[in-house]
Every structure is written in structure tokens, then in C-alpha cells.
Design an enzyme around this catalytic site. Structure first.
Site, PDB file in Angstrom:
ATOM      1  N   CYS A   1       0.824  -1.204   0.000  1.00 59.47           N
ATOM      2  CA  CYS A   1       0.000   0.000   0.000  1.00 59.47           C
ATOM      3  C   CYS A   1       0.862   1.259   0.000  1.00 59.47           C
ATOM      4  O   CYS A   1       1.340   1.702   1.052  1.00 59.47           O
ATOM      5  CB  CYS A   1      -0.921  -0.022   1.221  1.00 59.47           C
ATOM      6  SG  CYS A   1      -1.943   1.451   1.354  1.00 59.47           S
TER       7      CYS A   1
ATOM      8  N   CYS B   1      -0.509   4.135   2.110  1.00 56.43           N
ATOM      9  CA  CYS B   1      -0.298   4.019   3.554  1.00 56.43           C
ATOM     10  C   CYS B   1       1.168   4.282   3.935  1.00 56.43           C
ATOM     11  O   CYS B   1       1.441   4.912   4.944  1.00 56.43           O
ATOM     12  CB  CYS B   1      -0.637   2.605   4.037  1.00 56.43           C
ATOM     13  SG  CYS B   1      -2.106   1.901   3.309  1.00 56.43           S
ATOM     14  N   ASP B   2       2.089   3.777   3.126  1.00 56.69           N
ATOM     15  CA  ASP B   2       3.484   3.724   3.579  1.00 56.69           C
ATOM     16  C   ASP B   2       4.454   4.599   2.797  1.00 56.69           C
ATOM     17  O   ASP B   2       5.607   4.743   3.200  1.00 56.69           O
ATOM     18  CB  ASP B   2       3.983   2.265   3.514  1.00 56.69           C
ATOM     19  CG  ASP B   2       3.133   1.351   4.388  1.00 56.69           C
ATOM     20  OD1 ASP B   2       2.689   1.813   5.453  1.00 56.69           O
ATOM     21  OD2 ASP B   2       2.906   0.190   4.005  1.00 56.69           O
TER      22      ASP B   2
END
Ligand code: NAP
Length: 311
Positions: free
Chosen positions: A127, A130-131
Site C-alpha cells: 500500500c 499508507c506507507d
């Protein structure tokens, strides 16, 4: 009841709630499904300037609740679809439903190489939304040659110094517009005919073992992050031995989204391995909900149909 909170599940909920079917939606652990981990969504109609995945999820969720959908933030751990009404067990509760829409979607496929699990969250990710932030001024690799790999790779250039696409062949599966954008982005580069065979590090990812897929020659390359975008697998484990599935585990449903059990409908990527678009999944959610409505009306008049019907 509806299982799943991606575009398919939420659209099914909007239609079911507006049809006074009193829907209860169980979200699952991955709230919003894959769209909630997508950065920019530019092809969902109604958003001329694009929308982020989390925003789209939020809007759909609000719309479903506006018409009375009850949302349960829990995970389904077991189902009994062989007896009607169907039984659905979550980690903390048990429910009965006369009709079920399965919108459990699909999850990212794993590379299956040493180090992948060990360094999950410490350099390995599925992701970018997200990261990506953790890789400011670092070098990352994105595995895969499809739309997801390129789209998320482009997003990662906001943070990383360099983004290398690791692709096992010498032509990309991704569509032409993303390929064009990639070519224009100086931070991006494709490593053709290559595969990651091992992810190594000390507490966090430091190097990967790359293999040339034509010659088999291996080399070690330093890198801080490995983002994997190599397709998906359907989330159908719960329904094994109860519902008909194909050899890849996708639910089999007919053109009206009826599965092999009357009153159980499939919506979205849990059965669609062809289109795999948020808008297509939303469409399937609508169709499944309309079919569920017809099923419930018939149930009231004629009782439960022949359970041996196959799609
Ligand atoms: P995909 O189209 O199935 O592409 C998967 C890629 O991963 C392929 O390039 C494949 O290589 C590679 N791959 C598969 N297994 C591998 C393995 N074990 N090791 C290394 N590489 C592997 O998946 P996706 O990119 O997630 O896209 C899924 C669907 O969503 C598609 O229909 C796509 O069009 C859609 N999507 C659209 C957009 C957009 O419109 N902007 C954005 C994201 C996704 P090969 O090419 O050699 O098979």
C-alpha cells in the site's frame, strides 16, 4: 446482510437501504477494501478532478448510512449457507439473514519470497498510500507491470528519490496513459526481465536479490522499500465447500449474480476477475442488491427455492 465494505458492498447497501431491505453490512478488517488503499482515483464518474480512495470510501459509507444501513465493524469468521436462513458468525456476534450479498473482494497477491513476511511494515508494503511517506528521499522498488504498479509507482515519486519498476517481462501490461506518465517522470525507471528472489536487511529492508529472468543471473541491489503490486487473490476462504468456485477460487455467479445457493449473491472482485474496477464493482453491488430484493419478495410468496440449483 452484506459482507464487505468496498464499492461493491457499499453500493449494495445503498440500494438495499433505499429498497427498505434493512441491510446490515459487516465491514471486514480492511475497511473500504482496496479502494481505500488507492491514492488517486481518476476514473470514477462524478469526480472530474479525481478523488482519493479514502475520500471515495468515506462518501459511499455516508451515503449508505444516510438511508439506514447498519454497519458492523467486525470480521466474519464462519458462515453456514447450507441451511436457510443463513448463519453468519463474526468475532463477537452471530447473525441470521434471509439473503446474503458477498462483497469480500480480493487481496494483494504476495511474492512468496524469503524476507517478504519478515520485513512486512519494515520496508515491504502492499500500500503506497499508507506507507509511501516513510520513504522520503529513499530508493524504492515496485514489483509488477500492471496499472497498479505504475500508478502507485508514480505516487511514490512524490516521496522517493528513485522508483524502479521490477517487471518479469519486457513489455508492460499497464495501459498507455500510465506508461506515458511514467516515461515523462525522471524519477522512474523500469528494470526489465527481472524478479526479486529474496528481500534482505537488518531490522529493515536493505537489499534485494534480483534475478535476470532470461539468464538466471543474480545480483544484490540496495533498496529501502519494496512495494508489491502483482495482482490479487479472491477472499473466498470462508465459503469453501459451500459455494461453487472456479479453479482460482473466484465465486461462480450467473449473469444476475446468483451464486450456487439461492439467496446468496456475489458482487465485485470476489467473482469478477476481468474488469476489476471500482465502478464495475459498484455496478455489481447495485445488481446484486436488486436481485436480492426480488429473491426476498419471492421468498415471501413461494418459500425457499430448490437448494440444488446450480448457476
Ligand atoms: P494486473 O493487471 O493483473 O497486473 C499484475 C502484474 O503483476 C502483471 O504485470 C504481472 O506480470 C505481474 N505479476 C503477476 N504475478 C507475478 C509474480 N508472481 N511475480 C512478478 N510479477 C508478477 O494487476 P493490477 O495492476 O493490480 O491491476 C488489476 C486491475 O485493476 C486491472 O484490470 C487494471 O486495469 C485495474 N487498475 C486500473 C487502474 C487505472 O485505471 N488507473 C489502476 C489500478 C488498477 P505479467 O504482465 O507478466 O503477467
Amino acid at each position: 446482510m452484506i459482507i464487505g465494505s468496498g464499492p461493491a458492498g457499499l453500493t449494495a447497501a445503498i440500494y438495499a437501504a433505499r429498497g427498505f431491505l434493512n441491510p446490515l453490512l459487516i465491514t471486514g478488517n480492511e475497511l473500504g477494501g482496496q479502494i481505500a488503499t488507492t491514492t488517486d482515483v481518476d476514473n470514477f464518474p462524478g469526480f472530474p478532478n479525481g478523488v482519493t480512495g479514502p475520500e471515495l470510501y468515506d462518501q459511499m459509507q455516508k451515503q449508505a448510512e444516510r438511508f439506514g444501513t447498519r454497519t458492523v465493524f467486525d470480521e466474519v469468521v464462519a458462515v453456514d449457507l447450507l441451511h436457510h436462513p443463513f448463519k453468519i458468525r463474526t468475532t463477537s456476534d452471530e447473525f441470521e439473514t434471509k439473503a446474503l450479498i458477498i462483497a469480500t473482494g480480493a487481496s494483494p497477491r504476495k511474492l512468496g519470497v524469503p524476507g517478504e513476511n519478515e520485513f512486512l511494515g519494515r520496508g515491504v508494503s502492499y500500500c503506497a498510500t499508507c506507507d509511501g511517506f516513510f520513504f522520503r528521499n529513499k530508493e524504492v522498488m515496485v514489483v509488477g507491470g500492471g496499472d497498479s504498479a505504475l500508478q502507485e509507482g508514480l505516487f511514490l515519486t512524490k516521496f522517493a528519490n528513485r522508483v524502479r519498476i521490477i517487471h518479469r517481462r519486457e513489455s508492460l501490461r499497464a495501459g498507455p496513459s500510465l506508461q506515458e506518465r511514467m516515461k515523462k517522470n525522471e524519477k522512474m525507471q523500469v528494470v526489465w526481465n527481472s524478479a526479486i528472489r529474496e528481500i534482505q536487511g537488518n531490522g529493515a529492508v536493505q537489499t534485494v536479490k534480483l534475478e535476470d529472468t532470461r539468464t538466471g543471473a543474480q545480483s544484490e541491489t540496495p533498496v529501502s522499500g519494496v512495494f508489491v503490486y502483482i495482482g490479487h487473490e479472491p477472499n473466498t476462504g470462508l465459503f469453501k465447500d459451500q459455494l461453487a468456485m472456479d479453479h482460482e477460487g473466484y465465486l461462480i455467479a450467473d449473469a444476475r449474480l446468483h451464486t450456487s445457493i439461492p439467496g446468496v449473491f456475489a458482487a465485485g472482485e470476489v467473482h469478477d476477475k476481468v474488469f476489476r474496477q471500482a465502478i464495475a464493482s459498484a455496478g455489481y453491488g447495485c445488481m446484486a442488491s436488486m436481485e436480492a430484493e426480488k429473491f426476498l419478495a419471492e421468498l415471501e410468496h413461494n418459500g425457499y427455492p430448490d437448494a440444488n440449483r446450480q448457476p
